[in-house]
Motif scaffolding. Structure first.
Motif, PDB file in Angstrom:
ATOM      1  N   UNK A  38       0.827  -1.205   0.000  1.00  0.00           N
ATOM      2  CA  UNK A  38       0.000   0.000   0.000  1.00  0.00           C
ATOM      3  C   UNK A  38       0.859   1.251   0.000  1.00  0.00           C
ATOM      4  N   UNK A  39       2.123   1.111   0.327  1.00  0.00           N
ATOM      5  CA  UNK A  39       3.004   2.251   0.575  1.00  0.00           C
ATOM      6  C   UNK A  39       4.292   2.153  -0.252  1.00  0.00           C
ATOM      7  N   UNK A  40       5.051   3.259  -0.218  1.00  0.00           N
ATOM      8  CA  UNK A  40       6.383   3.363  -0.823  1.00  0.00           C
ATOM      9  C   UNK A  40       6.301   3.580  -2.331  1.00  0.00           C
ATOM     10  N   UNK A  41       6.787   4.711  -2.753  1.00  0.00           N
ATOM     11  CA  UNK A  41       6.830   5.016  -4.175  1.00  0.00           C
ATOM     12  C   UNK A  41       6.378   6.445  -4.424  1.00  0.00           C
ATOM     13  N   UNK A  42       5.065   6.679  -4.268  1.00  0.00           N
ATOM     14  CA  UNK A  42       4.492   8.002  -4.459  1.00  0.00           C
ATOM     15  C   UNK A  42       4.251   8.659  -3.094  1.00  0.00           C
ATOM     16  N   UNK A  70       5.558  -4.335   5.528  1.00  0.00           N
ATOM     17  CA  UNK A  70       6.353  -4.791   6.667  1.00  0.00           C
ATOM     18  C   UNK A  70       7.533  -3.849   6.928  1.00  0.00           C
ATOM     19  N   UNK A  71       8.151  -3.364   5.865  1.00  0.00           N
ATOM     20  CA  UNK A  71       9.270  -2.442   6.023  1.00  0.00           C
ATOM     21  C   UNK A  71       8.826  -1.143   6.688  1.00  0.00           C
ATOM     22  N   UNK A  72       7.654  -0.647   6.313  1.00  0.00           N
ATOM     23  CA  UNK A  72       7.132   0.559   6.941  1.00  0.00           C
ATOM     24  C   UNK A  72       6.830   0.303   8.413  1.00  0.00           C
ATOM     25  N   UNK A  85      15.772   0.205   1.765  1.00  0.00           N
ATOM     26  CA  UNK A  85      14.346   0.570   1.716  1.00  0.00           C
ATOM     27  C   UNK A  85      14.189   1.993   1.189  1.00  0.00           C
ATOM     28  N   UNK A  86      15.033   2.907   1.662  1.00  0.00           N
ATOM     29  CA  UNK A  86      14.954   4.294   1.198  1.00  0.00           C
ATOM     30  C   UNK A  86      15.073   4.368  -0.323  1.00  0.00           C
ATOM     31  N   UNK A  87      15.958   3.550  -0.890  1.00  0.00           N
ATOM     32  CA  UNK A  87      16.197   3.581  -2.337  1.00  0.00           C
ATOM     33  C   UNK A  87      15.061   2.952  -3.133  1.00  0.00           C
ATOM     34  N   UNK A  88      14.213   2.163  -2.472  1.00  0.00           N
ATOM     35  CA  UNK A  88      13.130   1.467  -3.171  1.00  0.00           C
ATOM     36  C   UNK A  88      11.750   1.960  -2.717  1.00  0.00           C
ATOM     37  N   UNK A  89      11.641   3.260  -2.584  1.00  0.00           N
ATOM     38  CA  UNK A  89      10.348   3.855  -2.274  1.00  0.00           C
ATOM     39  C   UNK A  89      10.194   4.341  -0.859  1.00  0.00           C
ATOM     40  N   UNK A  90      11.061   3.889   0.037  1.00  0.00           N
ATOM     41  CA  UNK A  90      10.925   4.259   1.439  1.00  0.00           C
ATOM     42  C   UNK A  90      11.186   5.728   1.717  1.00  0.00           C
ATOM     43  N   UNK A  91      12.055   6.353   0.930  1.00  0.00           N
ATOM     44  CA  UNK A  91      12.389   7.759   1.170  1.00  0.00           C
ATOM     45  C   UNK A  91      11.151   8.641   1.053  1.00  0.00           C
ATOM     46  N   UNK A  95       9.493  10.892   4.174  1.00  0.00           N
ATOM     47  CA  UNK A  95       9.227  12.324   4.028  1.00  0.00           C
ATOM     48  C   UNK A  95       7.758  12.634   4.254  1.00  0.00           C
ATOM     49  N   UNK A  96       6.874  11.766   3.758  1.00  0.00           N
ATOM     50  CA  UNK A  96       5.439  11.992   3.932  1.00  0.00           C
ATOM     51  C   UNK A  96       5.029  11.910   5.399  1.00  0.00           C
TER      52      UNK A  96
END
Length: 242
Positions: A38-42, A70-72, A85-91, A95-96
């Motif tokens: 549901x998360x990470x990316x946009x 799970x990472x979130x 994780x930051x490099x694959x959408x986590x960043x 920030x959000x």
């Protein structure tokens, strides 16, 4: 008439989720099965979780656990510094969450903890984020993390010789256990496709919303599906995942 609709990986693309709900004319009578991530990316990961939590109060929803979810959860609970994780959408997600209050974070933690590893319905259809490896099925899987990390199920489906009959000893046992398996996790855009793809009994509904693909919702009985605009067009001022 009520339907059972399955939704692919959202990756923080709430605008796309609103769009496919409108295009599919989703009603409160429909059962919704979300395949995870549901998360990470946009940029709208927190808002996506808010929307899903509220949605579950209005109609029947089944939420499957994805690896990004799970990472979130790990980050929300432990503030884990995970560079991969930051490099694959986590960043974008981190920030959000700078604008999210403590109480809302606690609601999100509860939601993420309550996600299901899979859903197996009374028509022998399996809904799972990634896959499983045990040849005897989900109830015998030694490593539950594989439910949302495995790619071998989809890789096997892609490589399977169509000429091997299902009754043959050469036919993969994992494909004999369930009438249909619905997955996300590995975008079909990797094989040059943009719509849900069936290989053997596996339906892959991840149409690349984390990148430059669309988000998809599909009626599992009729196989009719609806898609959003490509996510990079809906979030034209963002870079999304690389």
């Amino acid at each position: 008439m009520s339907r059972t609709l399955v939704i692919g990986d959202i990756h923080g693309g709430l605008r796309a989720l609103h769009q496919i709900f409108e295009r599919a004319n989703v009603t409160k009578e429909d059962t919704l099965i979300f395949l995870g991530d549901y998360v990470d990316g946009w940029s709208e990961s927190p808002q996506t979780l808010d929307f899903l939590i509220a949605l579950a109060e209005k109609q029947n929803c089944i939420f499957i656990r994805g690896n990004h979810d799970e990472l979130l959860l790990e980050w929300l609970e432990k503030s884990t510094d995970n560079r991969e994780w930051y490099k694959h959408g986590g960043e974008a997600t981190v920030l959000a969450y700078l604008k999210v209050d403590f109480e809302t974070k606690q609601k999100h933690i509860k939601f993420l903890k309550n996600l299901q590893n899979y859903h197996h319905d009374d028509q022998n259809r399996l809904f799972i984020h990634a896959g499983f490896t045990n040849m005897n099925g989900i109830n015998f899987e030694y490593f539950p993390k594989l439910f949302y990390w495995d790619r071998t199920l989809w890789e096997m489906a892609l490589a399977l010789d169509k000429n091997i009959p299902k009754e043959s000893e050469l036919y993969p046992r994992r494909f004999q256990l369930y009438d249909e398996i619905y997955i996300g996790h590995t975008p079909v855009t990797r094989i040059g496709e943009t719509i849900p793809i069936q290989k053997a009994c596996v339906w892959n509904v991840d149409t690349g919303a984390a990148f430059k693909g669309s988000l998809t919702i599909m009626d599992i009985d009729t196989k009719e599906f609806w898609q959003s605009e490509p996510l990079n067009e809906l979030y034209f001022n963002e870079k999304g995942r690389n």
